[in-house]
Design a protein around this motif. Structure first.
Motif, short mmCIF file in Angstrom:
data_model
loop_
_atom_site.label_atom_id
_atom_site.label_comp_id
_atom_site.label_asym_id
_atom_site.label_seq_id
_atom_site.Cartn_x
_atom_site.Cartn_y
_atom_site.Cartn_z
N GLU A 1 -3.71 -12.21 13.86
CA GLU A 1 -4.14 -12.14 12.46
C GLU A 1 -3.60 -13.35 11.72
N HIS B 1 -1.94 -12.40 7.99
CA HIS B 1 -0.91 -11.41 7.67
C HIS B 1 0.48 -12.07 7.71
N HIS C 1 2.48 -3.01 5.35
CA HIS C 1 2.03 -3.03 3.96
C HIS C 1 2.64 -1.87 3.18
N ASP D 1 -5.06 -4.52 10.62
CA ASP D 1 -4.47 -3.54 9.72
C ASP D 1 -4.83 -3.89 8.27
N ARG E 1 0.85 -1.17 0.00
CA ARG E 1 0.00 0.00 0.00
C ARG E 1 0.89 1.23 0.00
N ASP F 1 -1.45 -10.08 2.92
CA ASP F 1 -2.57 -10.73 3.60
C ASP F 1 -3.05 -11.84 2.69
ZN ZN Z 1 -2.05 -7.32 6.73
#
Ligand code: ZN
Length: 421
Positions: free
Chosen positions: A374, A377, A319, A414, A276, A326
């Protein structure tokens, strides 16, 4: 008495023949022919006297009285002392000449020779004391005092000396003991350090080297290590799949290998988020704030805090550096804990480390990572670090020896919520 009887016979002359007929008693006859025998017998009485003379050996001994003296002479020097009176002086000359000079005055002090030395020394110093005392006795007493005082001083001096020596010895001993104790303490400290190191090795906690921490694939990004927009490294990204997700070009090979092997194993994981840009993260964050404000009626400031617990604040997301992906199961695409139960996720959790990927926010590690569990991730850290982190069951923060983020601000996710609907 017998001679007395014989005398009676001789007074009777006629019977004298009868006497001859008794020759058997001859011992007496011979003495009879001479009447004067009595006298002679008395003479022999004198013999007794003569015999007494020989008995008088005592007398002979008495005559040469000097003999006794002679015998004593060789025995002891005493005899010599008595003969020449002055000989006494001759004996003592063996002592000091200083002593001789004093002997002319007094003999007694000489006899106590050992003390004399002191006596002479002190007498020379103080003549007043001699004259004042009048005789040698008081002087002598004074000398005794002085000698005693001197002895006392000497004694005290020796005592002080001994105490001093003992003190010095004790001080040396104390120093030695102190040094020994210090050496022992240092040895113990070294031992403890060694043991601690061995324990760490035994625990298998092999952490990143200092030089390794600077590597791009180990860059730590979390709430305690945020980036400003300028800090974000410029990453050459590459598109990984048909959906257009991009990652750091340097991890492309490993990522492709992992997906290929997963598919070869019959699994079908899919990417739902990857690199990102700052703008994208900012957009996600601001979008979340707007939604919270609308849904919960909060102010923008309150909503920003609330949004921060769900979407990573720009600058704190991995990211943004192109190393996080992910991944979810194609059979279950929800971002929750059930994700880990899928076969696709099980395969990734067991095998991702072989390709340099770790499950970045594992279960029960929120207090360290600052992020809730998570099970989707994944973060690229390189194959070596991934192996160590996986086998030691630790986090990236632990591997890098970084400060734990803490769970108080642990955000729920996230991820990109919008893409998961
Ligand atoms: Zn992530």
């Amino acid at each position: 008495m017998e001679s007395g009887r014989g005398t009676e016979y001789r007074k009777r002359p006629g019977e004298s023949i009868q006497h001859r007929r008794r020759p058997s008693e001859g011992g007496e006859r011979r003495r009879r022919p001479s009447e004067g025998t009595e006298y002679r017998r008395r003479q022999p009485e004198g013999t007794e006297y003569r015999r007494r003379q020989p008995e008088g050996t005592e007398y002979r001994r008495r005559q040469p009285e000097g003999t006794e003296h002679r015998r004593r002479q060789p025995d002891g020097t005493e005899h010599r002392r008595r003969q020449p009176d002055g000989t006494e002086y001759r004996r003592r000359p063996s002592e000091d000449t200083g002593y001789r000079r004093e002997t002319s005055e007094n003999r007694k002090p000489r006899r106590r020779a050992p003390e004399d030395v002191l006596y002479t020394q002190r007498s020379e110093k103080s003549t007043e004391h001699r004259s004042g005392s009048g005789g040698y006795k008081p002087r002598y007493r004074g000398n005794i005092r002085r000698v005693r005082q001197r002895n006392l001083r000497v004694g005290i001096f020796l005592l002080v000396l001994l105490v001093g020596i003992a003190g010095a010895v004790n001080a040396i001993k104390a120093k030695q003991q102190e040094a020994a104790a210090q050496a022992y303490a240092e040895q113990q400290a070294k031992k403890e350090i060694q043991e601690a190191e061995e324990k760490e090795e035994d625990n298998g906690l092999k952490l990143a080297d200092e030089s390794e921490k600077d590597q791009w694939y180990l860059k730590l990004v979390n709430a305690k290590n945020p980036m400003t927009q300028e800090d974000v490294p410029e990453v050459a990204t590459e598109t990984i799949d048909a959906n257009g997700y991009q990652v750091d070009a340097r991890i492309m090979g490993d990522l492709e290998d992992m997906f290929a092997d997963a598919q070869a194993a019959g699994r079908n994981p899919v990417i739902c988020s990857a690199f990102r840009s700052w703008d994208t993260q900012e957009y996600l964050y601001q979008n979340k704030i707007q939604r919270v404000m609308a849904e919960e009626g909060l102010s923008q400031e309150e909503a920003a805090v609330e949004a921060g617990t769900v979407v990573a604040v720009p600058g704190t997301s991995e990211h943004q550096i192109g190393l996080a992906v992910d991944i979810v199961s194609s059979e279950y695409m929800n971002l929750d804990e059930k994700q880990m139960e899928t076969e696709d996720q099980q395969w990734l959790m067991e095998n991702s480390w072989k390709y340099g990927f770790i499950l970045r926010y594992p279960l029960n590690k929120s207090d360290i990572t600052g992020i809730i569990f998570e099970p989707w991730h994944y973060r690229y850290v390189g194959k070596e670090a991934a192996k160590e982190i996986y086998e030691q069951d630790i986090t990236l923060e632990e591997y890098l020896g970084a400060e734990p983020v803490g769970s108080s601000q642990a955000i729920e996710s996230d991820s990109e919520e919008e893409t998961l609907e």
